[in-house]
Scaffold this active site. Sequence first.
Site, PDB file in Angstrom:
ATOM      1  N   HIS A   1      46.558  30.628  61.084  1.00 57.68           N
ATOM      2  CA  HIS A   1      46.416  29.448  59.876  1.00 57.68           C
ATOM      3  C   HIS A   1      46.728  29.684  58.940  1.00 57.68           C
ATOM      4  CE1 HIS A   1      43.383  26.703  57.849  1.00 57.68           C
ATOM      5  NE2 HIS A   1      43.600  25.998  58.917  1.00 57.68           N
TER       6      HIS A   1
ATOM      7  N   ASP B   1      40.568  36.542  62.218  1.00 60.03           N
ATOM      8  CA  ASP B   1      40.084  35.121  61.879  1.00 60.03           C
ATOM      9  C   ASP B   1      39.629  34.601  63.235  1.00 60.03           C
ATOM     10  OD1 ASP B   1      39.987  32.415  61.660  1.00 60.03           O
ATOM     11  OD2 ASP B   1      42.022  32.177  60.959  1.00 60.03           O
TER      12      ASP B   1
ATOM     13  N   GLN C   1      38.255  29.789  65.563  1.00 62.54           N
ATOM     14  CA  GLN C   1      38.218  29.318  67.170  1.00 62.54           C
ATOM     15  C   GLN C   1      37.723  30.039  67.981  1.00 62.54           C
ATOM     16  OE1 GLN C   1      39.162  25.993  67.374  1.00 62.54           O
ATOM     17  NE2 GLN C   1      40.054  25.788  65.105  1.00 62.54           N
TER      18      GLN C   1
ATOM     19  N   LYS D   1      33.021  24.216  62.435  1.00 59.09           N
ATOM     20  CA  LYS D   1      33.279  24.362  63.675  1.00 59.09           C
ATOM     21  C   LYS D   1      32.451  24.821  64.940  1.00 59.09           C
ATOM     22  CE  LYS D   1      37.651  25.526  61.516  1.00 59.09           C
ATOM     23  NZ  LYS D   1      38.633  24.120  61.794  1.00 59.09           N
TER      24      LYS D   1
ATOM     25  N   CYS E   1      47.846  23.250  59.913  1.00 59.75           N
ATOM     26  CA  CYS E   1      47.851  24.262  58.904  1.00 59.75           C
ATOM     27  C   CYS E   1      48.485  25.555  59.627  1.00 59.75           C
ATOM     28  CB  CYS E   1      46.483  24.539  58.395  1.00 59.75           C
ATOM     29  SG  CYS E   1      45.748  23.083  57.432  1.00 59.75           S
TER      30      CYS E   1
HETATM   31  C1  LIG Z   1      42.159  29.377  63.147  1.00 59.71           C
HETATM   32  C2  LIG Z   1      41.587  28.839  61.698  1.00 59.71           C
HETATM   33  N1  LIG Z   1      41.621  29.550  60.854  1.00 59.71           N
HETATM   34  C3  LIG Z   1      40.794  29.179  59.591  1.00 59.71           C
HETATM   35  C4  LIG Z   1      40.516  27.715  59.451  1.00 59.71           C
HETATM   36  C5  LIG Z   1      40.003  27.362  58.278  1.00 59.71           C
HETATM   37  O1  LIG Z   1      38.784  26.978  58.100  1.00 59.71           O
HETATM   38  P1  LIG Z   1      38.177  26.499  56.991  1.00 59.71           P
HETATM   39  O2  LIG Z   1      39.090  25.000  56.656  1.00 59.71           O
HETATM   40  O3  LIG Z   1      36.875  25.699  57.431  1.00 59.71           O
HETATM   41  O4  LIG Z   1      37.878  27.270  55.927  1.00 59.71           O
HETATM   42  C6  LIG Z   1      40.817  27.011  60.609  1.00 59.71           C
HETATM   43  C7  LIG Z   1      40.204  25.577  60.446  1.00 59.71           C
HETATM   44  O5  LIG Z   1      40.801  24.708  60.157  1.00 59.71           O
HETATM   45  C8  LIG Z   1      41.173  27.530  61.832  1.00 59.71           C
HETATM   46  O6  LIG Z   1      41.128  26.719  62.912  1.00 59.71           O
END
Ligand SMILES: Cc1ncc(COP(=O)(O)O)c(C=O)c1O
Lengths: 409, 160
Positions: free
Chosen positions: A126, A202, A205, A228, A368
């Site tokens: 992401h 990260d 998910q 999430k 993203c």
């Molecule tokens: C795999 C992953 N990493 C990071 C993020 C970033 O999360 P957040 O926007 O809550 O910081 C997301 C969600 O959009 C995600 O799906």
Amino acid sequence: MSVNTLNSASLKADFPLLGRQVHGKPIVYLDSAATSQKPRAVLEAMTTYYDDYNANVHRGAYLIAEQSTTEMELARQKVQHFIGAPAQEEIIFTKNATEALNLVVNSWGRSNLQPGDAVLLSLLEHHSNIVPWHILAKERDLELRWISVGDDGHLDLSNLDKLLDGVKVVGISAMSNVLGTVVPVRAIADAAHERGAVVVCDACQLVPHRACDVIELGVDFLAFSGHKMCGPTGIGVLWGRRELLEEMPPFLGGGEMILDVSTEGFLPNELPWKFEAGTPPIAETIGLGAAVDYLTDIGMEAIADHEESLTAYALKTLEDRLGESIVIHGAAHPRGGTISFAYRDIHPHDISQILDQHGICVRAGHHCAKPLMRHLGVTATARASLYLYNTESDIDCLAYALNETAAFF
Amino acid sequence: MSGLEDLYREIILDHYRTPRNRGEMECPPAHRGEGFNPLCGDDVVLYILADGDTIADVKISGNGCSISQASASMMSTAIKGKTFADAKAINKAFKKSLSLSEEEEGEADSAEEAETNEDNSVDLGDLQALQGVMKFPVRIKCATLGWNVLSESLEKLNLD
Ligand SMILES: Cc1ncc(COP(=O)(O)O)c(C=O)c1O
């Protein structure tokens, strides 16, 4: 079906929003990879905080201030046990996963990376686990390397040894938010550690959907977002190994994160507060604690089993009903319940617009993850993502409405 | 399906299925401008071949949703053969028809704007079909993507 079955249809009743209608149709929420819905228990925990004991934490010597501090620290312990962290001091609350990752890059990265050092990321990342590294790479003259993705949606680890040569840190997503790929984090972490590299995971998910244990995962840092996993927005978590966190300089400066401040300088606070500058999101932290309780009561094994079987049902149903007109991007087993697809040559934006008229919420776009999109050769995908409250009937609605979409174009 | 017919008018779908002035041009002599919608990854590339202060030829490439691509296609037919000033007036009238002013879109316009102020006289023709997007606020960005590239391109061409 395993013994751990859960009844999603009745679980829906725990989520006030899932009772609403959209354009006159019952809502079918298939965008939990973006954010999950919130159970009543979470909303009530937050309301109770504001109604009964709203007071700033770690400061007042009066009853309700003690209570808010106790509840917030209790939430920290809940999160600690939820991810199998050895100590509560290793749980750092942030705004979201993005801030958690930025904390690692800016604090650990800035004090450990020198010009010419290499950072290894995967194409599944992401933007939140890419852009902070890009920023530091530019400033420090670091080399960014990439683990590629195969046609099956899984990482191509055939040349991992070579990629790891000279790498100081590996940034790896545990489950793709686009393809649903479950990544073999342990194997990558072990290989990275053999080379002395640090592993930043990260788990945005992963944590909401699978039982998760930081020791078993074998990583050094783990980042995820509360929103999430049935929790509120505005609260995220960074877990880190204590030895690393102890050595790291503060990220944000201000109140709460200091032991002493003079005109000459400051003395940083102990873990975890060293990294928690300013008044924290108290209600959100307490809400996250309630979300952890909610998920734990249902059982992460049961949730994972439910999502496994529902994902299998979804993949089969979409294929059976829509045949060759639907193309599912990745991922072969093992995978989670995030399904990216192309339908006919209808643009994902148009698909989601028409599905909305059926009350169905799916996401359209690059999610993203633009490097992955480029690799897949698409600018956007439509994405349906499942969670504990989704049912086979939700999938049937999706298949039906997709069929209707074709009538417009 | 309330409202969807307003969004997906037949003339819009026609431009989406059969885009007009699709292609690329050599630059120079043509001028190339590009715009992205960061939300969905759509992009529109606009090529303008100028003859004095007239748009002698125009080509569109890029890809995206039906609204962004149809709107760019319709724009290309509306501005081809027009002077820069006329194209600017059409752009302004189009955005006004979506209740957007150039200022709101963040494109500071200069005082010379006054000369194109008689935009009430601009006949939008088929472009009026795009007014259906107003019921779908997130799609307004799709509809205006190509037009924002046009604004930028005209500004640059005026400087050249
Ligand atoms: C795999 C992953 N990493 C990071 C993020 C970033 O999360 P957040 O926007 O809550 O910081 C997301 C969600 O959009 C995600 O799906």
